[in-house]
Design an enzyme around this catalytic site. Structure first.
Site, mmCIF file in Angstrom:
data_model
loop_
_atom_site.group_PDB
_atom_site.id
_atom_site.type_symbol
_atom_site.label_atom_id
_atom_site.label_comp_id
_atom_site.label_asym_id
_atom_site.label_seq_id
_atom_site.Cartn_x
_atom_site.Cartn_y
_atom_site.Cartn_z
ATOM 1 N N CYS A 14 0.827 -1.213 0.000
ATOM 2 C CA CYS A 14 0.000 0.000 0.000
ATOM 3 C C CYS A 14 0.865 1.270 0.000
ATOM 4 C CB CYS A 14 -0.904 -0.043 1.225
ATOM 5 S SG CYS A 14 -1.710 1.501 1.649
ATOM 6 N N CYS A 17 0.093 3.752 2.821
ATOM 7 C CA CYS A 17 0.583 3.204 4.094
ATOM 8 C C CYS A 17 2.050 3.578 4.301
ATOM 9 C CB CYS A 17 0.438 1.689 4.135
ATOM 10 S SG CYS A 17 -1.264 1.116 4.011
#
Length: 91
Positions: A14, A17
């Site tokens: 991600c 993230c």
């Protein structure tokens, strides 16, 4: 009273993230041991992610005394998190 716990639900694949990680590291420096910061990889901990109904990463869960107080989806700035956590420390 226990200290607040901030849990970062993330995934290694991600992009957002990866943006959230240094923000949380900065927050840890600012707040020290007053707040517990945990990270949970949703791909490695599916049961935990299901328990908190995580559908988007990153998702931040803020708890105190085992009670979920806030669930924040998406990248969140350190100052915003600090504003949420400070009153929980002072309780």
């Amino acid at each position: 009273m226990s200290k607040p716990v901030l849990t970062d639900f993330f995934a290694t694949w991600c992009g957002p993230c990866k943006m959230q990680t240094p923000i949380l590291e900065d927050l840890k420096v600012k707040m020290g041991d007053l707040v517990e910061i945990r990270t949970i990889d949703v791909d490695q901990n599916m049961e935990e992610a299901m328990k908190y109904q995580i559908r988007v990463v990153p998702t931040l869960i803020i708890e105190k005394d085992g009670i979920v107080l806030q669930k924040i989806e998406g990248v969140t700035r350190a100052d915003v998190l600090e504003d949420i956590l400070k009153p929980l420390i002072e309780e």
